[in-house]
Scaffold this active site. Structure first.
Site, PDB file in Angstrom:
ATOM      1  N   LYS A  78      55.487 -25.092  -7.899  1.00  0.00           N
ATOM      2  CA  LYS A  78      54.452 -25.672  -7.033  1.00  0.00           C
ATOM      3  C   LYS A  78      55.083 -26.637  -6.030  1.00  0.00           C
ATOM      4  O   LYS A  78      56.003 -27.385  -6.385  1.00  0.00           O
ATOM      5  CB  LYS A  78      53.418 -26.396  -7.905  1.00  0.00           C
ATOM      6  CG  LYS A  78      52.164 -26.865  -7.170  1.00  0.00           C
ATOM      7  CD  LYS A  78      51.151 -27.502  -8.127  1.00  0.00           C
ATOM      8  CE  LYS A  78      49.878 -27.940  -7.411  1.00  0.00           C
ATOM      9  NZ  LYS A  78      48.896 -28.573  -8.317  1.00  0.00           N
ATOM     10  N   SER A 158      43.934 -26.970  -7.697  1.00  0.00           N
ATOM     11  CA  SER A 158      44.870 -26.962  -6.599  1.00  0.00           C
ATOM     12  C   SER A 158      46.087 -26.060  -6.798  1.00  0.00           C
ATOM     13  O   SER A 158      46.742 -25.715  -5.815  1.00  0.00           O
ATOM     14  CB  SER A 158      45.365 -28.383  -6.355  1.00  0.00           C
ATOM     15  OG  SER A 158      46.177 -28.835  -7.430  1.00  0.00           O
ATOM     16  N   SER A 182      43.355 -28.694 -12.184  1.00  0.00           N
ATOM     17  CA  SER A 182      44.134 -27.913 -11.212  1.00  0.00           C
ATOM     18  C   SER A 182      45.091 -26.889 -11.807  1.00  0.00           C
ATOM     19  O   SER A 182      45.658 -26.087 -11.064  1.00  0.00           O
ATOM     20  CB  SER A 182      44.933 -28.855 -10.306  1.00  0.00           C
ATOM     21  OG  SER A 182      44.097 -29.428  -9.341  1.00  0.00           O
TER      22      SER A 182
END
Lengths: 495, 95
Positions: A78, A158, A182
């Site tokens: 990420k 997210s 998330s």
């Protein structure tokens, strides 16, 4: 072997150790899958040279024997994780061009275990979002579709790039982070598994901070076993994060027996929301029956402060964000606005932050500023922290009464269409995290496991919540649920 | 509690985010939606409840007060939009 990118971590590990496959071969398969998946917009900074070098080193290490489980496994990372010499900008314009001189502890731990980084993954800007529509890189697209309908769906957020990449087999697994859901919400939207560990399990050092008292990193994987393997490699004590727990990390994978006889599973009545779709209701009932059939005792429980979790979260998270994001001032890294004649330092701050932050980030920073400002601190921020104490106490009481784990839906719906929420007010989007956010406020471990599909063929997930520091037991319960649910559906390739 | 344009402008100023005058009404409306949602916290009886300071009961570790990772001026300045002579450079602060 064909389709090496579709392997699980555990299968790849076994094949690597037997010499049936090399990390270089695995890595090449993933790199070409990434190249062919531009339409998903999951990977935003590819690192093929680094990946190939790491894969070669991993093969050498495996050949010597005694390599760790993650050795040679190709991962996506990420964009929130700082990775040395590789763009790390939290999907924000304000960190445009930022290349850290250091490595986050979690990625360093993974690299020490021999893992391979394919590149950086798209996400919501500063991890603020539930649909991956706030990214400076543009939306991520979910590989799943509603039957033959070509409408693009959100992968959730997210950690939307991580979810999309794992579901589409672009990598064997990915790192995610979870401040209010998330990891778990995008995992549920894409039919994969994701665990947020107990607060303090994974070091936050080198992870771009959103809300420091809530942020935790975790793995996003194809199976529960893979989550157990990867979590073990990610976590551990780190003196550079003062909230990192100095307690031993057990062998999570060794705890996966699938035996949950006599375990007590709580079903919280407050999670039965008005207007909950029948399909979610049925999924939850089916999951409850599966755990019962596996020998668990089912008990109705009450978590009375549940409905105050989202409002408390939307005070605490923006408050912490407004403080954390004060560092983006155009001085030390990233974007600085072009200044007009006579502009001073205040204009530099204001223009830089107006240009660099997207609308949702600006909104949260300003809400946080407001609730922390003189005259409102007690009414909002302190009150929210008191409610947080009560939310945690709710969980402590049910665990003290003998509950081993709590079963809930992971999300209030299946994946929705990109753009469908554009006209909704911000609070409507926040409701996506209604089942997950309590877990962050209480610092507990929570895992999303794919458990079924809706009538349009989209995946649906269930969430299990465990006792603090008991990820091993939680993963084992999730493993039993995974086996009973037998979710094997994959998105049909269209990208 | 309702946020007017003046308060919205003040919050933007405190947050050091430039907001154009014509964007203030929409911003104030969004604030009011979010604050309306937050107001629900007022229903909870929090008498005698301590505000949470740490989600896991722990005392922060101490360490010796010594430099651990020093001498990295080049690395620290390497991402600066404007660095000169070993310093971060900013517009003139003092007249």
């Amino acid at each position: 072997m064909t389709d090496l990118n579709k392997l699980t971590i555990s299968d790849a590990r076994d094949a690597l150790r037997k010499g049936d496959v090399t990390s270089v071969e695995l890595t090449e398969a993933c790199l070409s899958a990434v190249q062919g998946a531009g339409a998903l917009n999951a990977f935003v900074h590819d690192t093929p040279d680094l990946a190939r070098a790491q894969a070669q080193a991993a093969d050498a290490r495996i050949a010597q024997g005694d390599a760790p489980a993650m050795c040679g496994i190709p991962l996506g990372i990420k964009d929130l994780f700082c990775t040395r010499g590789v763009p790390s900008q939290a999907a924000s314009r304000i960190l445009d061009g930022f290349k850290p001189e250091y490595e986050s502890t979690v990625t360093q731990n993974l690299f020490d275990a021999g893992a391979v980084m394919l590149g950086k993954l798209n996400m919501d800007e500063f991890a603020m979002g539930s649909s991956n529509e706030t990214s400076c890189y543009g939306n991520v697209v979910n590989p799943w579709r509603r039957g033959n309908d070509e409408a693009q769906l959100t992968p959730g957020g997210s950690s939307g790039g991580s979810a999309s990449a794992v579901a589409a087999d672009l990598c064997l697994a990915a790192t995610g982070t979870d401040t209010g859901g998330s990891i778990r919400q995008p995992a549920a939207f894409t039919g994969i598994t994701g665990i947020k560990p107990t607060y303090g399990r994974c070091s936050r050092w080198g992870i771009v901070a959103f809300a420091s008292s809530l942020d935790q990193a975790g793995p996003m994987t194809k199976t529960v076993r893979d989550s157990a393997i990867m979590l073990g490699a990610m976590c551990g004590h780190d003196p550079r994060d003062s909230t990192s727990a100095d307690i031993p990390v057990p062998d999570f994978e060794a705890m996966l027996t699938g035996d949950i006889k006599g375990k007590v599973i709580g079903i919280p009545r407050e999670y039965r929301m008005d207007g909950m779709p029948d399909e979610i209701e049925k999924l939850w009932a089916d999951g409850t029956a599966m755990l019962k059939d596996a020998g668990a005792e089912i008990r109705d429980i009450s978590l009375p402060h549940t409905k105050y979790a989202l409002p408390a979260y939307y005070v605490i998270a923006p408050a912490e964000a407004s403080s954390n994001l004060a560092r983006y001032d155009g001085v030390r890294y990233g974007h600085r606005a072009r200044l007009a004649q006579g502009d001073g330092i205040t204009e530099m701050y204001e223009k830089t932050r107006a240009e660099g932050f997207g609308p949702e980030v600006q909104r949260r920073v300003m809400v946080g500023t407001y609730v922390l400002s003189a005259g409102f601190y007690d009414a909002y921020y302190n009150r929210a922290r008191k409610v947080r104490t009560l939310i945690k106490r709710d969980f402590e009481e049910v665990f003290a009464a003998g509950i081993d784990a709590i079963l809930t839906p992971a999300t209030p719906s299946a994946a929705f269409g990109l753009g469908e929420m554009t006209d909704a007010d911000p609070v409507q989007m926040y409701l996506n995290d209604v089942f997950t956010v309590t877990v962050n406020l209480a610092g507990l471990p929570g895992i999303a496991v794919p458990a079924g599909t809706d009538k349009q063929g989209l995946p649906l997930g269930l969430q299990l919540i465990g006792r603090p520091w008991d990820e091993g037991d939680l993963l084992n319960t999730a493993y039993a649920l995974e086996q009973a649910a037998g979710f094997v559906a994959k998105p049909a390739k269209w990208w | 509690m309702s946020i007017d344009l003046e308060t919205a402008a003040k919050v933007a100023k405190l947050a050091r985010i430039r907001v154009d005058e014509d964007a203030l009404p929409a911003l104030a409306e969004e604030f009011n939606t979010i604050l309306g949602f937050i107001e629900r916290l007022g229903e909870v009886d929090v008498t005698g409840v301590e505000p949470m300071t740490s989600v896991t009961p722990q005392s922060l570790k101490r360490r010796d007060d010594v430099v651990t990772e020093g001498d990295q001026q080049d690395k620290i300045l390497s991402n600066a939009p404007d660095a000169r002579e070993g310093f971060f450079a900013v517009p003139k602060v003092v007249e």
